[in-house]
Design an enzyme around this catalytic site. Structure first.
Site, PDB file in Angstrom:
ATOM      1  N   ASP A  38      33.869  26.369  39.185  1.00 14.80           N
ATOM      2  CA  ASP A  38      33.799  27.808  38.880  1.00 14.80           C
ATOM      3  C   ASP A  38      33.589  27.954  37.378  1.00 14.80           C
ATOM      4  O   ASP A  38      33.979  27.080  36.598  1.00 14.80           O
ATOM      5  CB  ASP A  38      35.088  28.523  39.313  1.00 14.80           C
ATOM      6  CG  ASP A  38      34.844  30.013  39.596  1.00 14.80           C
ATOM      7  OD1 ASP A  38      34.867  30.403  40.784  1.00 14.80           O
ATOM      8  OD2 ASP A  38      34.618  30.775  38.634  1.00 14.80           O
ATOM      9  N   ASN A  91      27.306  28.723  46.015  1.00  7.86           N
ATOM     10  CA  ASN A  91      27.850  30.024  46.415  1.00  7.86           C
ATOM     11  C   ASN A  91      28.110  30.982  45.253  1.00  7.86           C
ATOM     12  O   ASN A  91      28.233  32.182  45.459  1.00  7.86           O
ATOM     13  CB  ASN A  91      29.152  29.737  47.189  1.00  7.86           C
ATOM     14  CG  ASN A  91      30.023  30.941  47.341  1.00  7.86           C
ATOM     15  OD1 ASN A  91      29.749  31.809  48.162  1.00  7.86           O
ATOM     16  ND2 ASN A  91      31.078  31.011  46.534  1.00  7.86           N
ATOM     17  N   TYR A 162      19.736  42.462  42.899  1.00  7.81           N
ATOM     18  CA  TYR A 162      20.574  41.685  43.832  1.00  7.81           C
ATOM     19  C   TYR A 162      19.773  41.348  45.090  1.00  7.81           C
ATOM     20  O   TYR A 162      19.755  40.204  45.549  1.00  7.81           O
ATOM     21  CB  TYR A 162      21.842  42.477  44.180  1.00  7.81           C
ATOM     22  CG  TYR A 162      22.836  41.692  44.997  1.00  7.81           C
ATOM     23  CD1 TYR A 162      23.755  40.831  44.380  1.00  7.81           C
ATOM     24  CD2 TYR A 162      22.863  41.782  46.387  1.00  7.81           C
ATOM     25  CE1 TYR A 162      24.668  40.101  45.131  1.00  7.81           C
ATOM     26  CE2 TYR A 162      23.780  41.059  47.140  1.00  7.81           C
ATOM     27  CZ  TYR A 162      24.678  40.220  46.508  1.00  7.81           C
ATOM     28  OH  TYR A 162      25.578  39.491  47.250  1.00  7.81           O
ATOM     29  N   LYS A 166      18.662  37.600  46.374  1.00  7.60           N
ATOM     30  CA  LYS A 166      19.105  37.017  47.649  1.00  7.60           C
ATOM     31  C   LYS A 166      17.928  36.733  48.585  1.00  7.60           C
ATOM     32  O   LYS A 166      17.954  35.753  49.326  1.00  7.60           O
ATOM     33  CB  LYS A 166      20.140  37.935  48.309  1.00  7.60           C
ATOM     34  CG  LYS A 166      21.454  38.034  47.511  1.00  7.60           C
ATOM     35  CD  LYS A 166      22.130  36.669  47.346  1.00  7.60           C
ATOM     36  CE  LYS A 166      23.515  36.764  46.713  1.00  7.60           C
ATOM     37  NZ  LYS A 166      24.172  35.458  46.589  1.00  7.60           N
ATOM     38  N   ILE A 195      32.078  41.510  53.109  1.00  5.54           N
ATOM     39  CA  ILE A 195      33.229  40.622  53.248  1.00  5.54           C
ATOM     40  C   ILE A 195      34.319  41.063  52.267  1.00  5.54           C
ATOM     41  O   ILE A 195      34.021  41.458  51.137  1.00  5.54           O
ATOM     42  CB  ILE A 195      32.821  39.154  52.932  1.00  5.54           C
ATOM     43  CG1 ILE A 195      31.572  38.741  53.745  1.00  5.54           C
ATOM     44  CG2 ILE A 195      33.984  38.192  53.184  1.00  5.54           C
ATOM     45  CD1 ILE A 195      31.716  38.787  55.243  1.00  5.54           C
ATOM     46  N   THR A 197      36.345  40.605  49.602  1.00  2.00           N
ATOM     47  CA  THR A 197      36.564  39.768  48.410  1.00  2.00           C
ATOM     48  C   THR A 197      36.602  40.692  47.195  1.00  2.00           C
ATOM     49  O   THR A 197      36.227  41.868  47.292  1.00  2.00           O
ATOM     50  CB  THR A 197      35.410  38.749  48.203  1.00  2.00           C
ATOM     51  OG1 THR A 197      34.259  39.467  47.738  1.00  2.00           O
ATOM     52  CG2 THR A 197      35.061  37.992  49.468  1.00  2.00           C
TER      53      THR A 197
HETATM   54  P1  NAD Z   1      33.870  36.727  44.196  1.00  5.00           P
HETATM   55  O1  NAD Z   1      33.565  37.603  43.042  1.00  5.00           O
HETATM   56  O2  NAD Z   1      35.162  36.821  44.892  1.00  5.00           O
HETATM   57  O3  NAD Z   1      33.624  35.199  43.801  1.00  5.00           O
HETATM   58  C1  NAD Z   1      32.523  34.796  43.044  1.00  5.00           C
HETATM   59  C2  NAD Z   1      32.921  33.563  42.255  1.00  5.00           C
HETATM   60  O4  NAD Z   1      31.745  33.095  41.590  1.00  5.00           O
HETATM   61  C3  NAD Z   1      33.969  33.844  41.197  1.00  5.00           C
HETATM   62  O5  NAD Z   1      35.008  32.875  41.260  1.00  5.00           O
HETATM   63  C4  NAD Z   1      33.221  33.755  39.889  1.00  5.00           C
HETATM   64  O6  NAD Z   1      33.994  33.260  38.792  1.00  5.00           O
HETATM   65  C5  NAD Z   1      32.118  32.776  40.259  1.00  5.00           C
HETATM   66  N1  NAD Z   1      30.948  32.913  39.390  1.00  5.00           N
HETATM   67  C6  NAD Z   1      30.311  34.057  39.024  1.00  5.00           C
HETATM   68  N2  NAD Z   1      29.318  33.785  38.166  1.00  5.00           N
HETATM   69  C7  NAD Z   1      29.327  32.437  37.983  1.00  5.00           C
HETATM   70  C8  NAD Z   1      28.549  31.542  37.202  1.00  5.00           C
HETATM   71  N3  NAD Z   1      27.570  31.992  36.403  1.00  5.00           N
HETATM   72  N4  NAD Z   1      28.816  30.230  37.276  1.00  5.00           N
HETATM   73  C9  NAD Z   1      29.807  29.776  38.059  1.00  5.00           C
HETATM   74  N5  NAD Z   1      30.610  30.557  38.782  1.00  5.00           N
HETATM   75  C10 NAD Z   1      30.358  31.880  38.763  1.00  5.00           C
HETATM   76  O7  NAD Z   1      32.671  37.045  45.208  1.00  5.00           O
HETATM   77  P2  NAD Z   1      32.388  36.599  46.721  1.00  5.00           P
HETATM   78  O8  NAD Z   1      32.302  37.835  47.506  1.00  5.00           O
HETATM   79  O9  NAD Z   1      33.247  35.493  47.161  1.00  5.00           O
HETATM   80  O10 NAD Z   1      30.890  36.083  46.541  1.00  5.00           O
HETATM   81  C11 NAD Z   1      30.505  34.750  46.736  1.00  5.00           C
HETATM   82  C12 NAD Z   1      29.023  34.735  47.100  1.00  5.00           C
HETATM   83  O11 NAD Z   1      28.829  35.471  48.296  1.00  5.00           O
HETATM   84  C13 NAD Z   1      28.110  35.399  46.058  1.00  5.00           C
HETATM   85  O12 NAD Z   1      26.925  34.653  45.936  1.00  5.00           O
HETATM   86  C14 NAD Z   1      27.822  36.755  46.665  1.00  5.00           C
HETATM   87  O13 NAD Z   1      26.611  37.296  46.207  1.00  5.00           O
HETATM   88  C15 NAD Z   1      27.780  36.392  48.125  1.00  5.00           C
HETATM   89  N6  NAD Z   1      27.966  37.495  49.070  1.00  5.00           N
HETATM   90  C16 NAD Z   1      29.149  38.186  49.083  1.00  5.00           C
HETATM   91  C17 NAD Z   1      29.289  39.226  49.994  1.00  5.00           C
HETATM   92  C18 NAD Z   1      30.550  40.036  50.093  1.00  5.00           C
HETATM   93  O14 NAD Z   1      30.542  41.038  50.832  1.00  5.00           O
HETATM   94  N7  NAD Z   1      31.631  39.677  49.413  1.00  5.00           N
HETATM   95  C19 NAD Z   1      28.253  39.536  50.885  1.00  5.00           C
HETATM   96  C20 NAD Z   1      27.078  38.790  50.815  1.00  5.00           C
HETATM   97  C21 NAD Z   1      26.945  37.764  49.922  1.00  5.00           C
END
Ligand code: NAD
Length: 255
Positions: A38, A91, A162, A166, A195, A197
Site C-alpha cells: 500500500d 487493486n 474514472y 476502468k 461495495i 469501503t
Molecule cells: P479503499 O479506498 O478502501 O482502498 C484503496 C487502497 O488503495 C487504499 O489502501 C489506498 O491507500 C491504496 N492506494 C491508493 N492510491 C494508491 C497508490 N497510488 N499506490 C498504492 N496504493 C494506493 O478503496 P476500495 O473500495 O477498496 O477500492 C479498491 C479498488 O476497487 C480500487 O481500484 C477501486 O477503484 C475499485 N472499486 C471499488 C468499488 C467500490 O464500490 N468500493 C467499486 C468498483 C471498483
C-alpha cells in the site's frame, strides 16, 4: 482441510483498506503467503497484523503504484520474502473524490485530476503487470487479477476519468491475457459494483438512494464478496479462465 491456495505466494496492492484488505485476508485463509502493499505502510502493516493474528504469513511493503521503481522493488520484495510470485491482485485505485473531481463533467475536470486518476488506476495496473509478468515468466507461470469496476463496463455521469481508467483496465486485462496465455500466465479482471469501503462512503451519503434503486439486489456488496471472486480466479479451479472481466455487482450491469 487445506486451502485453495496452499503454499502459494500472493501480492495485493491497495492491501491496507477495503477490497484489498479483505482479499489479503482471504488469500491467507486459503493458505497463501501474502505480500500486502500500500502507499500507506501503516495500513499495510495493520492488514499484516490481522493475518498474523490468524496464524497466517504476511509482509508489508510500501509502494505507490505511480512510481515505476517502487513497483519494481515491490515485486522484488515479495519474491525475496516468499521465493516466487504465484498470484498478484492489482487493486490499488482512487476515485474522483481523491482528486476533488467529484460531480464534474468532461469540460470541467482539471487536466491534473484527469491525469492523476489515469496514472493510479490504469497506468498503475500496467506498471504492476509488467514487473509481475517479468517475474512469472522466469518461474514458468502465474495468475494475475486486476480490479476494474462496473464502470469499466458501463458509463456513469460525471465520472469520465474514472470510467475511462476502468474501461482501460478491462482492455489491458484482455490484451495481457492474450499476450501471455502461452507462457502459462492467466490474467483476469474483477468488476465490483458498489461495495462498502471508505471509497464509497461519500458517494453513498450524497446519492446512495438513487444508486441503490438501480441495483437489482438492492444492497451494496461487501469487500469479502469481491475477495471470493479473486480467490477463485487465482485458484486452479479457474485453470481455463483468462481474459475475462467478471462483474460482481448484485446485478447492476445485467439490466
Ligand atoms: P479503499 O479506498 O478502501 O482502498 C484503496 C487502497 O488503495 C487504499 O489502501 C489506498 O491507500 C491504496 N492506494 C491508493 N492510491 C494508491 C497508490 N497510488 N499506490 C498504492 N496504493 C494506493 O478503496 P476500495 O473500495 O477498496 O477500492 C479498491 C479498488 O476497487 C480500487 O481500484 C477501486 O477503484 C475499485 N472499486 C471499488 C468499488 C467500490 O464500490 N468500493 C467499486 C468498483 C471498483
Amino acid at each position: 482441510m487445506s486451502g485453495l491456495l496452499e503454499g502459494k505466494s500472493a501480492l495485493v496492492t491497495g492491501g491496507g483498506s477495503g477490497i484489498g484488505r479483505a482479499t489479503a485476508l482471504a488469500f491467507a485463509r486459503e493458505g497463501a503467503w501474502v505480500a500486502v502493499a500500500d502507499q500507506t505502510i501503516e495500513a499495510a502493516q495493520k492488514t499484516v497484523a490481522e493475518i498474523e493474528a490468524r496464524d497466517g504469513k504476511a509482509v508489508a511493503i510500501a509502494c505507490d503504484v505511480t512510481d515505476d521503481d517502487a513497483v519494481k522493488a515491490m515485486v522484488a520484495a515479495a519474491v525475496d520474502a516468499f521465493g516466487g510470485l504465484d498470484c498478484a491482485f492489482n487493486n490499488a485505485g482512487i476515485s474522483p473524490f481523491n482528486v476533488n473531481a467529484h460531480g464534474q463533467k468532461i469540460g470541467d475536470i482539471a487536466p491534473e485530476a484527469w491525469a492523476r486518476i489515469i496514472d493510479v488506476n490504469l497506468t498503475g495496473v500496467w506498471r504492476c503487470l509488467r514487473h509481475e509478468v517479468a517475474q512469472m515468466r522466469t518461474q514458468g507461470g502465474g495468475v494475475i487479477v486486476n480490479t476494474a469496476s462496473i464502470l469499466g463496463l458501463v458509463g456513469s455521469p460525471t465520472s469520465s476519468a474514472y470510467v475511462a481508467s476502468k474501461h482501460g483496465v478491462v482492455g489491458l486485462t484482455k490484451t495481457a491475457a492474450v499476450d501471455h496465455a502461452e507462457e502459462n500466465i492467466r490474467v483476469n479482471a474483477v468488476c465490483p459494483g458498489y461495495i462498502e469501503t471508505p471509497m464509497t462512503e461519500e458517494t453513498m451519503r450524497r446519492r446512495g438512494g438513487r444508486i441503490m434503486a438501480r441495483v437489482p439486489m438492492q444492497r451494496m456488496g461487501k469487500p469479502e464478496e469481491i475477495a471470493e471472486a479473486v480467490i477463485w480466479l487465482c485458484s486452479e479451479r479457474a485453470s481455463f479462465v483468462t481474459g475475462v472481466a467478471w462483474a460482481v455487482d448484485g446485478g447492476y450491469t445485467a439490466i
